[in-house]
Design a protein around this motif. Structure first.
Motif, PDB file in Angstrom:
ATOM      1  N   GLU A  56     -17.542 -19.577  40.528  1.00 43.15           N
ATOM      2  CA  GLU A  56     -17.136 -19.140  39.220  1.00 43.15           C
ATOM      3  C   GLU A  56     -16.515 -17.654  39.464  1.00 43.15           C
ATOM      4  N   LYS A  57     -16.752 -16.877  40.299  1.00 44.88           N
ATOM      5  CA  LYS A  57     -16.187 -15.634  40.555  1.00 44.88           C
ATOM      6  C   LYS A  57     -14.574 -15.635  41.112  1.00 44.88           C
ATOM      7  N   LEU A  58     -14.484 -16.784  41.884  1.00 45.42           N
ATOM      8  CA  LEU A  58     -13.064 -16.922  42.464  1.00 45.42           C
ATOM      9  C   LEU A  58     -12.359 -17.941  41.849  1.00 45.42           C
ATOM     10  N   THR A  59     -11.672 -17.668  40.669  1.00 43.25           N
ATOM     11  CA  THR A  59     -10.937 -18.478  39.745  1.00 43.25           C
ATOM     12  C   THR A  59      -9.687 -18.958  40.055  1.00 43.25           C
ATOM     13  N   GLY A  60      -9.099 -18.492  41.265  1.00 43.17           N
ATOM     14  CA  GLY A  60      -7.971 -18.788  41.788  1.00 43.17           C
ATOM     15  C   GLY A  60      -7.983 -19.928  42.889  1.00 43.17           C
ATOM     16  N   LEU A  61      -9.021 -20.753  42.909  1.00 46.91           N
ATOM     17  CA  LEU A  61      -9.287 -21.688  44.012  1.00 46.91           C
ATOM     18  C   LEU A  61      -8.420 -23.051  43.748  1.00 46.91           C
ATOM     19  N   ALA A  62      -8.020 -23.033  42.602  1.00 48.05           N
ATOM     20  CA  ALA A  62      -7.734 -24.555  42.206  1.00 48.05           C
ATOM     21  C   ALA A  62      -7.435 -25.503  42.888  1.00 48.05           C
ATOM     22  N   GLY A  63      -6.372 -25.455  43.882  1.00 44.54           N
ATOM     23  CA  GLY A  63      -5.988 -26.483  44.585  1.00 44.54           C
ATOM     24  C   GLY A  63      -6.869 -26.430  45.957  1.00 44.54           C
ATOM     25  N   GLU A  64      -7.305 -25.104  46.427  1.00 43.59           N
ATOM     26  CA  GLU A  64      -7.747 -24.943  47.498  1.00 43.59           C
ATOM     27  C   GLU A  64      -9.323 -24.970  47.668  1.00 43.59           C
ATOM     28  N   ARG A  65      -9.991 -25.302  46.866  1.00 42.62           N
ATOM     29  CA  ARG A  65     -11.504 -25.187  46.730  1.00 42.62           C
ATOM     30  C   ARG A  65     -12.118 -26.065  47.843  1.00 42.62           C
ATOM     31  N   ASP A  66     -11.532 -27.110  47.998  1.00 38.92           N
ATOM     32  CA  ASP A  66     -12.376 -27.914  49.093  1.00 38.92           C
ATOM     33  C   ASP A  66     -12.106 -27.405  50.506  1.00 38.92           C
ATOM     34  N   SER A  67     -10.882 -26.869  50.851  1.00 39.62           N
ATOM     35  CA  SER A  67     -10.399 -26.393  52.396  1.00 39.62           C
ATOM     36  C   SER A  67     -11.424 -24.841  52.401  1.00 39.62           C
ATOM     37  N   PHE A  68     -11.536 -24.120  51.108  1.00 41.13           N
ATOM     38  CA  PHE A  68     -12.188 -22.859  51.206  1.00 41.13           C
ATOM     39  C   PHE A  68     -13.633 -23.195  51.791  1.00 41.13           C
ATOM     40  N   PHE A  69     -14.393 -24.218  50.911  1.00 44.25           N
ATOM     41  CA  PHE A  69     -15.680 -24.350  51.440  1.00 44.25           C
ATOM     42  C   PHE A  69     -15.980 -25.271  52.559  1.00 44.25           C
ATOM     43  N   ASP A  70     -14.982 -25.916  53.023  1.00 47.86           N
ATOM     44  CA  ASP A  70     -15.006 -26.871  54.191  1.00 47.86           C
ATOM     45  C   ASP A  70     -15.691 -25.996  55.227  1.00 47.86           C
ATOM     46  N   PHE A  71     -16.195 -26.712  56.324  1.00 49.22           N
ATOM     47  CA  PHE A  71     -17.058 -25.998  57.355  1.00 49.22           C
ATOM     48  C   PHE A  71     -16.232 -24.990  58.085  1.00 49.22           C
ATOM     49  N   ASN A  72     -14.935 -25.245  58.409  1.00 49.72           N
ATOM     50  CA  ASN A  72     -13.900 -24.307  58.943  1.00 49.72           C
ATOM     51  C   ASN A  72     -13.211 -23.468  58.044  1.00 49.72           C
ATOM     52  N   GLY A  73     -13.625 -23.440  56.656  1.00 46.05           N
ATOM     53  CA  GLY A  73     -13.029 -22.767  55.699  1.00 46.05           C
ATOM     54  C   GLY A  73     -13.670 -21.423  55.785  1.00 46.05           C
ATOM     55  N   VAL A  74     -13.139 -20.318  54.569  1.00 52.27           N
ATOM     56  CA  VAL A  74     -13.647 -19.068  54.826  1.00 52.27           C
ATOM     57  C   VAL A  74     -15.123 -18.976  54.283  1.00 52.27           C
ATOM     58  N   ALA A  75     -15.442 -19.717  53.540  1.00 56.19           N
ATOM     59  CA  ALA A  75     -17.025 -20.001  52.998  1.00 56.19           C
ATOM     60  C   ALA A  75     -17.521 -21.251  53.349  1.00 56.19           C
ATOM     61  N   GLY A  76     -17.278 -21.694  54.613  1.00 57.45           N
ATOM     62  CA  GLY A  76     -17.820 -22.963  54.940  1.00 57.45           C
ATOM     63  C   GLY A  76     -19.529 -23.050  55.603  1.00 57.45           C
ATOM     64  N   THR A  77     -19.881 -21.871  55.715  1.00 53.75           N
ATOM     65  CA  THR A  77     -21.112 -21.702  56.349  1.00 53.75           C
ATOM     66  C   THR A  77     -21.993 -20.915  55.519  1.00 53.75           C
ATOM     67  N   PHE A  78     -23.273 -21.167  55.632  1.00 54.42           N
ATOM     68  CA  PHE A  78     -24.304 -20.397  54.765  1.00 54.42           C
ATOM     69  C   PHE A  78     -24.026 -19.149  55.151  1.00 54.42           C
ATOM     70  N   SER A  79     -23.832 -18.473  56.057  1.00 47.25           N
ATOM     71  CA  SER A  79     -23.822 -17.032  56.755  1.00 47.25           C
ATOM     72  C   SER A  79     -22.616 -16.595  56.006  1.00 47.25           C
ATOM     73  N   SER A  80     -21.422 -17.310  56.030  1.00 44.81           N
ATOM     74  CA  SER A  80     -20.229 -16.643  55.311  1.00 44.81           C
ATOM     75  C   SER A  80     -20.569 -16.807  53.797  1.00 44.81           C
ATOM     76  N   LYS A  81     -21.045 -17.730  53.177  1.00 41.85           N
ATOM     77  CA  LYS A  81     -21.353 -17.698  51.726  1.00 41.85           C
ATOM     78  C   LYS A  81     -22.297 -16.377  51.251  1.00 41.85           C
ATOM     79  N   ILE A  82     -23.141 -16.045  52.224  1.00 39.54           N
ATOM     80  CA  ILE A  82     -24.162 -14.990  51.796  1.00 39.54           C
ATOM     81  C   ILE A  82     -23.213 -13.615  52.003  1.00 39.54           C
ATOM     82  N   MET A  83     -22.542 -13.614  53.030  1.00 39.66           N
ATOM     83  CA  MET A  83     -21.393 -12.384  53.067  1.00 39.66           C
ATOM     84  C   MET A  83     -20.573 -12.179  51.825  1.00 39.66           C
ATOM     85  N   LEU A  84     -19.819 -13.445  51.638  1.00 40.80           N
ATOM     86  CA  LEU A  84     -19.119 -13.224  50.443  1.00 40.80           C
ATOM     87  C   LEU A  84     -19.825 -13.086  49.059  1.00 40.80           C
TER      88      LEU A  84
END
Length: 182
Positions: A56-84
Motif C-alpha cells: 500500500e505504501k510503495l505505489t511504484g512497484l507496478a511491474g516489479e512487485r513479484d521480484s521485490f517480494f521474491d525470496f531474493n528481493g528487497v523485501a523477500g524475508t520476514f526480517s526485511s519486511k519488518i525493517m522496511l
C-alpha cells in the motif's frame, strides 16, 4: 510444464488476504493446530499483513512487485519486511522488537525436531517477552492453554494494528487482564 498451473493455483491460495477472513476465522482455524503449528501460522499471517501494508505504501512497484517480494528481493524475508515496515512507519520500535521475536519463535518452531509447545521453557520465556509488559506478570501465572490463547489474541491484535486499528492492542491487553484475574 504440467506443474505450472498447479503452482500458480497454490500461489493464489497462499495469497489469500487473512484480514478479509477476520480474526474469528483465523482463531477458529488454529483450534485444532498444535502450539508449534499455531506459532508458524501466526508468524506467516503477520508477515503477509506486513507485506500488504508495505505494498500500500510503495505505489511504484507496478511491474516489479513479484521480484521485490521474491525470496531474493528487497523485501523477500520476514526480517526485511519488518525493517522496511519500520522505515515506512507502518510499525513502531516496540512492534518491531516483538515482530523480530515472533520471527525467531516461528523459525524455532519450523526448524526444530523437538515438540515445541507454549510450556517448553524457551518458548514460554519468548511468549512472555513477546506480549506487552502490562500483561507479562498475568501471563506468567497462566496454564498452557491460557498462555496460548493470550498469544493468539496478541497476534490478532498486532494484525489489526498493522492494518491501522490503533486501539486493537489496548483491547487485547484488557481482555488478557480480565481473563487472568481470579
Amino acid at each position: 510444464m504440467a506443474f505450472d498451473g498447479t503452482r500458480k493455483a497454490l500461489k493464489r491460495l497462499a495469497n489469500t488476504d487473512p484480514t478479509e477472513l477476520g480474526a474469528e476465522h483465523i482463531v477458529s482455524n488454529l483450534k485444532n493446530e498444535s502450539d508449534r503449528s499455531a506459532i508458524v501460522l501466526l508468524g506467516s499471517i503477520i508477515e503477509d499483513c506486513l507485506k500488504r501494508k508495505i505494498e500500500e505504501k510503495l505505489t511504484g512497484l507496478a511491474g516489479e512487485r513479484d521480484s521485490f517480494f521474491d525470496f531474493n528481493g528487497v523485501a523477500g524475508t520476514f526480517s526485511s519486511k519488518i525493517m522496511l515496515a519500520k522505515a515506512l512507519e507502518v510499525i513502531d520500535s516496540n512492534t518491531r522488537n516483538r515482530l523480530d521475536l515472533l520471527r525467531e519463535m516461528r523459525n524455532c518452531s519450523a526448524h526444530t525436531t523437538e515438540n515445541v509447545t507454549f510450556s517448553t521453557q524457551e518458548m514460554f520465556n519468548a511468549t512472555i517477552q513477546f506480549v506487552p509488559e502490562e500483561v507479562q506478570n498475568v501471563m506468567k501465572g497462566m496454564e498452557t492453554q491460557g498462555l496460548r490463547n493470550s498469544f493468539i489474541l496478541i497476534c490478532t491484535a498486532m494484525m489489526a494494528q498493522i492494518d491501522g486499528h490503533t486501539d486493537a492492542m489496548e483491547k487485547a491487553i484488557s481482555m488478557i487482564k480480565e481473563a487472568g484475574t481470579p
